[in-house]
Design a protein around this motif. Structure first.
Motif, short mmCIF file in Angstrom:
data_model
loop_
_atom_site.label_atom_id
_atom_site.label_comp_id
_atom_site.label_asym_id
_atom_site.label_seq_id
_atom_site.Cartn_x
_atom_site.Cartn_y
_atom_site.Cartn_z
N ARG A 48 0.81 -1.21 0.00
CA ARG A 48 0.00 0.00 0.00
C ARG A 48 0.85 1.26 0.00
N THR A 49 0.39 2.28 -0.74
CA THR A 49 1.04 3.60 -0.73
C THR A 49 0.19 4.60 0.04
N GLN A 50 -1.09 4.28 0.24
CA GLN A 50 -1.97 5.10 1.07
C GLN A 50 -2.66 4.20 2.08
N THR A 51 -2.97 4.78 3.25
CA THR A 51 -3.57 4.02 4.33
C THR A 51 -4.89 4.66 4.74
N PRO A 52 -5.96 3.87 4.86
CA PRO A 52 -7.21 4.43 5.35
C PRO A 52 -7.13 4.66 6.86
N VAL A 53 -7.65 5.79 7.28
CA VAL A 53 -7.67 6.13 8.71
C VAL A 53 -9.11 6.45 9.09
N MET A 54 -9.56 5.85 10.17
CA MET A 54 -10.94 5.99 10.60
C MET A 54 -11.09 7.13 11.60
N ASN A 55 -12.11 7.96 11.40
CA ASN A 55 -12.49 8.98 12.39
C ASN A 55 -13.76 8.43 13.05
N TRP A 56 -13.58 7.83 14.21
CA TRP A 56 -14.68 7.13 14.88
C TRP A 56 -15.78 8.08 15.32
N GLU A 57 -15.49 9.36 15.51
CA GLU A 57 -16.51 10.33 15.90
C GLU A 57 -17.49 10.60 14.76
N LYS A 58 -17.04 10.48 13.52
CA LYS A 58 -17.90 10.70 12.36
C LYS A 58 -18.62 9.43 11.92
#
Length: 110
Positions: A48-58
Motif C-alpha cells: 500500500r502507498t496510502q492508508t485508510p484512517v478511521m475517524n470514529w466520531e464521524k
C-alpha cells in the motif's frame, strides 16, 4: 522457450506450504492457486502507498464501507464495524470514497 526442470507441473504445489519467502522454483506454474483458503497467509498490506484512517466520531456504523472493500479488510463483528485489517489492506481508497459521512480519510504511506 527453455523449460524449467525444477518445476513439477504434474504435481502442483500444496498452497499451504507456500510462504512469502518461498523460492520461485517452489511456486506453481503461473502462480496458479490449486486450493482455497491460502490468501489469509499472505500479508499484502506492505504494498500500500496510502492508508485508510478511521475517524470514529464521524462514523455512524452504517456498514456501507464493508461490502465495497475488494479485499474484505473491514471486519464487522456483532453488527459493528471494527478497525481495518491493515495486514491485507492495499489502500485502494474505495472505502473513503463510498463513506457518505467522511469518516474515512486516506493518508500517504503505510
Amino acid at each position: 522457450m527453455a523449460e524449467n526442470k525444477n518445476r513439477n507441473t504434474d504435481n502442483p504445489t500444496d498452497i499451504s506450504k507456500v510462504t512469502e519467502k518461498a523460492p520461485y522454483q517452489d511456486m506453481t506454474l503461473g502462480n496458479q492457486i490449486y486450493g482455497g483458503g491460502g490468501s489469509k497467509d499472505f500479508k499484502t498490506g506492505e504494498w500500500r502507498t496510502q492508508t485508510p484512517v478511521m475517524n470514529w466520531e464521524k462514523c455512524v456504523n452504517c456498514l456501507l464501507c464493508a461490502p465495497f472493500c475488494p479485499d474484505s479488510c473491514i471486519p464487522v463483528v456483532d453488527g459493528k464495524r471494527q478497525d481495518f485489517d491493515y495486514e491485507h489492506c492495499k489502500g485502494c481508497g474505495i472505502c473513503a470514497k463510498i463513506c457518505s459521512f467522511k469518516a474515512i480519510a486516506m493518508k500517504e504511506g503505510l
